[in-house]
Design an enzyme around this catalytic site. Structure first.
Site, short mmCIF file in Angstrom:
data_model
loop_
_atom_site.label_atom_id
_atom_site.label_comp_id
_atom_site.label_asym_id
_atom_site.label_seq_id
_atom_site.Cartn_x
_atom_site.Cartn_y
_atom_site.Cartn_z
NE ARG A 122 -4.14 -1.64 -0.03
CZ ARG A 122 -4.18 -2.70 -0.82
NH1 ARG A 122 -3.12 -3.01 -1.56
NH2 ARG A 122 -5.25 -3.47 -0.86
CD GLU A 134 -2.95 3.05 -5.80
OE1 GLU A 134 -3.96 2.33 -5.94
OE2 GLU A 134 -1.87 2.61 -5.39
CG HIS A 174 -2.39 -0.91 -6.71
ND1 HIS A 174 -2.83 -0.17 -5.64
CD2 HIS A 174 -2.23 -2.18 -6.23
CE1 HIS A 174 -2.96 -0.94 -4.57
NE2 HIS A 174 -2.59 -2.16 -4.90
#
Length: 314
Positions: free
Chosen positions: A234, A263, A282
């Site tokens: 994270r 994000e 990601h």
């Protein structure tokens, strides 16, 4: 004769794997789209009153939960629960379930893709060759054999990363306050010792209030000169400004980053102008196999809670 209305399941995304949909065939599936915000999720919950939510994108807040009176379970399409207000869910008696281990192989493999890209300068060499350069006489990559791989988190993903590191001849150390045991040859150490003692530091832990910005200017300053940082967990685990400074100063060799504070990353983010920051959007857990595995795990978690065979609250 009117058929009774089927219960709904809300998916905070635009799709779900076919095997997962087959498991959930008794339910109406409602899709929120690829980038749902709180207002959209609240509106869909009010309209469809889902008994379950499968969380792919966006955040499930207390306000979202309050919009569906019959909500019983929130299932993450993945492992991290930081996009779900778990405290609010517990107060409401709503179960929160993660698809534990469903994307472990994909994330571990992507972790090693980033480690090797950092150690061997793969993106930079590719760009140089495309620009007409041949750097054979000047380039020196980092050999990983004999160096120390430090892991923060030794769950399903971290354990896979550790096994690959050991197979490559690396010394592996780890920090995980929840681990009851570690693989043979992997000592469990205090966090500060792992950060300071690693040539490659890889993060595989959930984001909590206690570990936010665990890698800040102070802890980064304790790292070995020329170390590599990799984060497939994270973004909130790292102080991004501090990491950018360490990369630009040359204190660190490189960083491989698959998660970020915000994000999608906004255009002009400092990392985009730093050559030794290797970035991916990601997608560490995104593979065909993991997509199916996470969907099926989320579906099974929902069915278990609704059938009363799993605990009703986290």
């Amino acid at each position: 004769m009117l058929q009774p209305k089927r219960a709904a399941i809300l998916v905070t995304g635009a799709d779900l794997a076919e095997p997962a949909l087959a498991l959930l065939s008794p339910f109406d599936i409602v899709y929120a789209g690829a980038r749902p915000d709180e207002a959209q999720l609240v509106a869909l919950c009010r309209q469809h009153q889902p008994v379950a939510i499968i969380v792919r994108y966006g955040r499930v807040t207390d306000t979202v939960m309050a919009a569906s009176a019959g909500l019983r379970v929130i299932a993450k399409h993945g492992a991290g629960l930081d996009t779900i207000d778990c405290d609010a869910a517990a107060r409401r008696g709503i179960a929160v379930k993660a698809a534990v281990g469903a994307n472990a192989a994909a994330v571990a493999e992507h972790t090693w893709a980033l480690i090797l890209a950092c150690a061997k300068n793969v993106p930079q060499l590719d760009q140089r060759m495309r620009a007409g350069h041949w750097d054979k006489s000047t380039h020196k990559s980092l050999e990983l054999q004999g160096r120390t791989l430090g892991l923060v988190g030794l769950g399903a993903i971290g354990a896979r990363v550790a096994a690959i590191g050991a197979a490559m001849g690396m010394h592996v150390i780890a920090h995980d306050p929840y681990a009851k045991a570690a693989p043979d040859g992997v000592p469990l150490l205090p966090l500060a010792d792992v950060i300071a003692g690693s040539d490659v530091l890889s993060l595989h832990c959930p984001l909590t209030r206690d570990n936010a910005n665990m890698l800040d200017a102070a802890t980064l300053a304790t790292m070995r000169p020329g170390a590599i940082v990799v984060n497939t967990a994270r973004g909130g685990l790292i102080d991004e400004a501090a990491l950018a400074g360490a990369l630009q100063s040359g204190a660190l060799r490189a960083a491989g980053l698959d998660s970020f504070h915000e994000e999608p990353m906004r255009p002009g983010h400092p990392f985009t102008g730093i050559a030794n920051a290797i970035l991916s959007p990601h997608i560490g857990g995104v593979s065909t196999d993991a997509y199916i595995g996470m969907g099926v795990a989320a579906a099974n978690n929902i069915l278990a809670v609704l059938a009363g065979v799993a605990e009703p609250a986290r």
